[in-house]
Write a protein that holds these residues in place. Structure first.
Motif, short mmCIF file in Angstrom:
data_model
loop_
_atom_site.label_atom_id
_atom_site.label_comp_id
_atom_site.label_asym_id
_atom_site.label_seq_id
_atom_site.Cartn_x
_atom_site.Cartn_y
_atom_site.Cartn_z
N GLU A 252 0.52 -1.12 0.18
CA GLU A 252 -0.01 -0.49 0.45
C GLU A 252 0.79 0.88 -0.24
O GLU A 252 0.66 2.01 -1.22
CB GLU A 252 -1.36 -0.15 1.25
CG GLU A 252 -1.72 1.22 1.43
CD GLU A 252 -3.35 1.23 2.71
OE1 GLU A 252 -3.47 1.61 3.13
OE2 GLU A 252 -3.76 -0.33 2.32
N LYS A 253 1.82 0.87 0.78
CA LYS A 253 2.90 2.75 0.89
C LYS A 253 3.58 2.72 -0.76
O LYS A 253 3.59 4.29 -0.89
CB LYS A 253 3.38 1.85 2.39
CG LYS A 253 2.97 3.05 3.68
CD LYS A 253 3.00 4.36 3.10
CE LYS A 253 2.90 4.17 5.19
NZ LYS A 253 2.72 5.68 5.77
N GLU B 8 3.00 1.46 -3.01
CA GLU B 8 1.88 2.74 -4.32
C GLU B 8 1.84 3.52 -4.64
O GLU B 8 1.47 4.52 -5.54
CB GLU B 8 0.43 1.29 -4.43
CG GLU B 8 0.40 0.22 -4.99
CD GLU B 8 1.31 -0.04 -6.47
OE1 GLU B 8 0.91 0.63 -7.58
OE2 GLU B 8 2.35 -0.55 -6.97
N GLU B 9 1.20 3.91 -3.13
CA GLU B 9 1.48 5.56 -2.78
C GLU B 9 2.68 6.23 -3.11
O GLU B 9 2.73 7.28 -3.85
CB GLU B 9 1.62 5.10 -1.46
CG GLU B 9 0.78 6.64 -0.76
CD GLU B 9 -0.04 7.21 1.04
OE1 GLU B 9 0.64 7.86 0.83
OE2 GLU B 9 0.01 5.82 1.67
N LYS C 151 5.57 5.71 -5.61
CA LYS C 151 5.28 5.11 -6.46
C LYS C 151 4.48 6.49 -7.20
O LYS C 151 4.82 7.04 -8.33
CB LYS C 151 4.34 4.02 -7.85
CG LYS C 151 5.61 3.15 -6.90
CD LYS C 151 6.25 2.22 -7.54
CE LYS C 151 3.97 1.38 -8.08
NZ LYS C 151 4.17 -0.66 -8.68
N LYS C 152 3.19 6.71 -6.32
CA LYS C 152 2.14 7.72 -8.16
C LYS C 152 2.76 9.17 -7.00
O LYS C 152 1.99 10.12 -8.15
CB LYS C 152 0.64 7.71 -7.23
CG LYS C 152 0.39 6.41 -7.62
CD LYS C 152 -1.27 6.44 -7.27
CE LYS C 152 -1.81 4.80 -7.16
NZ LYS C 152 -2.81 4.34 -6.55
N VAL C 153 3.25 9.37 -6.11
CA VAL C 153 3.68 10.42 -5.82
C VAL C 153 4.44 11.25 -7.06
O VAL C 153 5.99 10.84 -7.19
CB VAL C 153 4.30 11.13 -4.60
CG1 VAL C 153 3.85 12.13 -4.04
CG2 VAL C 153 2.74 10.77 -3.85
N ASN C 154 4.83 13.07 -7.11
CA ASN C 154 5.68 13.36 -7.19
C ASN C 154 5.86 14.47 -7.04
O ASN C 154 5.24 16.06 -7.85
CB ASN C 154 4.74 13.91 -9.25
CG ASN C 154 6.04 13.78 -9.89
OD1 ASN C 154 7.11 14.20 -10.19
ND2 ASN C 154 5.66 14.81 -11.36
#
Length: 87
Positions: free
Chosen positions: A48-49, A51-52, A54-57
């Motif tokens: 979960e962490k 995936e979170e 990887k999404k943040v830019n």
């Protein structure tokens, strides 16, 4: 990819030949200052962490600080400049 990364670790640290008397470093253990340490096995174990993450830019250094502070398996120096005084 996960099988490949599970045993991977990247670490950059400074080992002082002496005693650290003063520093603003975030991660200090004895005479060692860690600037960058990512344990990919621990990082990807919490899907979960991961995936979170990887999404943040992040758009700013402050956002980077906020992002990495809560991720297990990741230590990154949070100060733009680090000073170390030692004897």
């Amino acid at each position: 990819m996960i099988k490949f990364m599970k045993d991977m670790r990247v670490k950059i640290e400074i080992k002082i030949d002496g005693e650290i008397t003063k520093t603003n470093a975030t991660h200090v253990d004895g005479n060692t200052v860690t600037l960058f340490d990512i344990d990919f096995g621990q990082l990807i174990s919490d899907t979960e962490k991961f995936e979170e993450f990887k999404k943040v830019n992040p758009d700013s250094f402050e956002e980077v600080k906020k992002l990495v502070s809560g991720i297990p398996g990741m230590k990154i120096e949070l100060n733009k400049e680090v000073f170390i005084e030692f004897e």
